[in-house]
Design a protein around this motif. Structure first.
Motif, short mmCIF file in Angstrom:
data_model
loop_
_atom_site.label_atom_id
_atom_site.label_comp_id
_atom_site.label_asym_id
_atom_site.label_seq_id
_atom_site.Cartn_x
_atom_site.Cartn_y
_atom_site.Cartn_z
N PRO A 81 36.62 23.28 30.76
CA PRO A 81 37.76 23.82 31.49
C PRO A 81 38.32 22.86 32.55
N GLU A 82 39.63 22.92 32.73
CA GLU A 82 40.26 22.23 33.85
C GLU A 82 39.85 22.93 35.15
N ALA A 83 40.12 22.26 36.26
CA ALA A 83 39.68 22.78 37.57
C ALA A 83 40.23 24.19 37.84
N THR A 86 41.21 26.51 35.67
CA THR A 86 40.56 27.48 34.79
C THR A 86 39.14 27.74 35.26
N LEU A 87 38.44 26.68 35.66
CA LEU A 87 37.07 26.83 36.13
C LEU A 87 37.03 27.69 37.40
N ARG A 88 38.01 27.49 38.26
CA ARG A 88 38.10 28.30 39.48
C ARG A 88 38.29 29.78 39.12
N ALA A 89 39.13 30.05 38.12
CA ALA A 89 39.36 31.43 37.69
C ALA A 89 38.09 32.04 37.10
N ILE A 90 37.34 31.23 36.34
CA ILE A 90 36.08 31.70 35.76
C ILE A 90 35.09 32.06 36.86
N VAL A 91 34.99 31.19 37.86
CA VAL A 91 34.07 31.45 38.98
C VAL A 91 34.47 32.72 39.71
N ASN A 92 35.75 32.92 39.92
CA ASN A 92 36.21 34.10 40.66
C ASN A 92 35.94 35.40 39.89
#
Length: 279
Positions: free
Chosen positions: A180-182, A184-190
């Motif tokens: 994932p791009e940053a 998308t990764l941020r959304a996954i973490v959230n």
């Protein structure tokens, strides 16, 4: 039936397109990607998103394709015949249904996950060609043909440990899950940690990508390892300042959640040593 992700699974647009294309074409969806990018979880979330039950077949190095269809327990039948058990007169009593049989005879459409197909012998995919293509198979012991009542949504995962046969690949719709791009990764973490503080996440992601982008890594940390690391950071109640490293310090706090072999740890220790010598 359209899949666009779920509340617990962030699906990039190209992944949703791949899932829906496979469903429309009635072809197995072959999903590849590095370990920890959510391939197995994708199948579970597709089932949840489409409102379907899931049947999971986790492949091992010793798994044979026949086990997915059925197994005939001749040993038990022989033992029962010696004991005079009347069950021996019906061979169906000694047929164990495999995951494909369960999916084929289900009263409603299901999602069938064939997980890590590349772990098995190279002949494994070839042995399933006809069954997955025609959605039926023959049971020689009973003389019956088992055909799918409702064509299942088949999702097959691979870690790219072995090359799959061309004949098998032709029958699949293929998608490679890129890291994932940053954003998308941020959304996954959230999704997993909705209360994480933005500054802490910014610092953690910065260090994570620095670690992941380091040249020479044998195994790059994946999404699942990032989530484990963040879980530890939150459990320790660390702050962004706690995560920041001193000059010459290369390894992040709790790096055992991210680096999974001694070669990679040694690589960063060497980099730290070189950085200290240059000061």
């Amino acid at each position: 039936m359209q899949f666009s992700g779920t509340e617990k699974y962030i699906a990039p647009p190209e992944l949703s397109v791949a899932v829906n294309a496979a469903v429309t074409l009635q072809r197995p969806l072959l999903v590849k990607g590095e370990p920890g990018t959510g391939k197995t979880e994708l199948a579970r979330q597709v089932a949840a998103g489409l409102g379907l039950p899931i049947i999971e077949w986790h492949v091992k190095s010793t798994t044979k394709a026949q086990q997915g269809l059925y197994e005939y327990d001749a040993v038990s039948r022989l033992r029962d015949s010696q004991l005079g058990d009347p069950r021996v007169h019906d061979v169906a009593n000694y047929i164990r249904k495999g995951k494909l049989w369960q999916a084929f005879e289900a009263d409603h459409k299901v999602v069938l996950l064939i997980d890590e197909i590349d772990k098995a012998d190279i002949e494994f995919p070839n042995d399933l060609l006809q069954e997955l293509d025609r959605m039926e198979f023959h049971v020689y012991e009973t003389g019956e043909t088992v055909a799918a009542r409702h064509r299942p949504v088949v999702i097959i995962t691979s870690n790219n440990e072995k090359e799959l046969p061309d004949a098998f690949l032709r029958r699949c719709f293929f998608h490679y899950i890129r890291f994932p791009e940053a954003d998308t990764l941020r959304a996954i973490v959230n999704v997993h940690f909705p209360d994480i503080k933005p500054r802490l996440l910014d610092e953690a992601l910065t260090q994570f990508f620095e670690l992941r982008d380091a040249p020479g890594l044998k195994k790059k940390p994946s999404t699942s390892e990032l989530l484990d690391w963040l879980k530890l950071i939150l459990a320790e109640d660390l702050t962004p300042e706690d995560l920041r490293r001193d000059a010459g310090e290369i390894l992040p706090r709790l790096h055992g959640a991210l680096l999974k072999n001694e070669q990679d740890v040694a690589l960063f220790e060497k980099l730290a040593f070189m950085a200290r010598r240059q000061r």
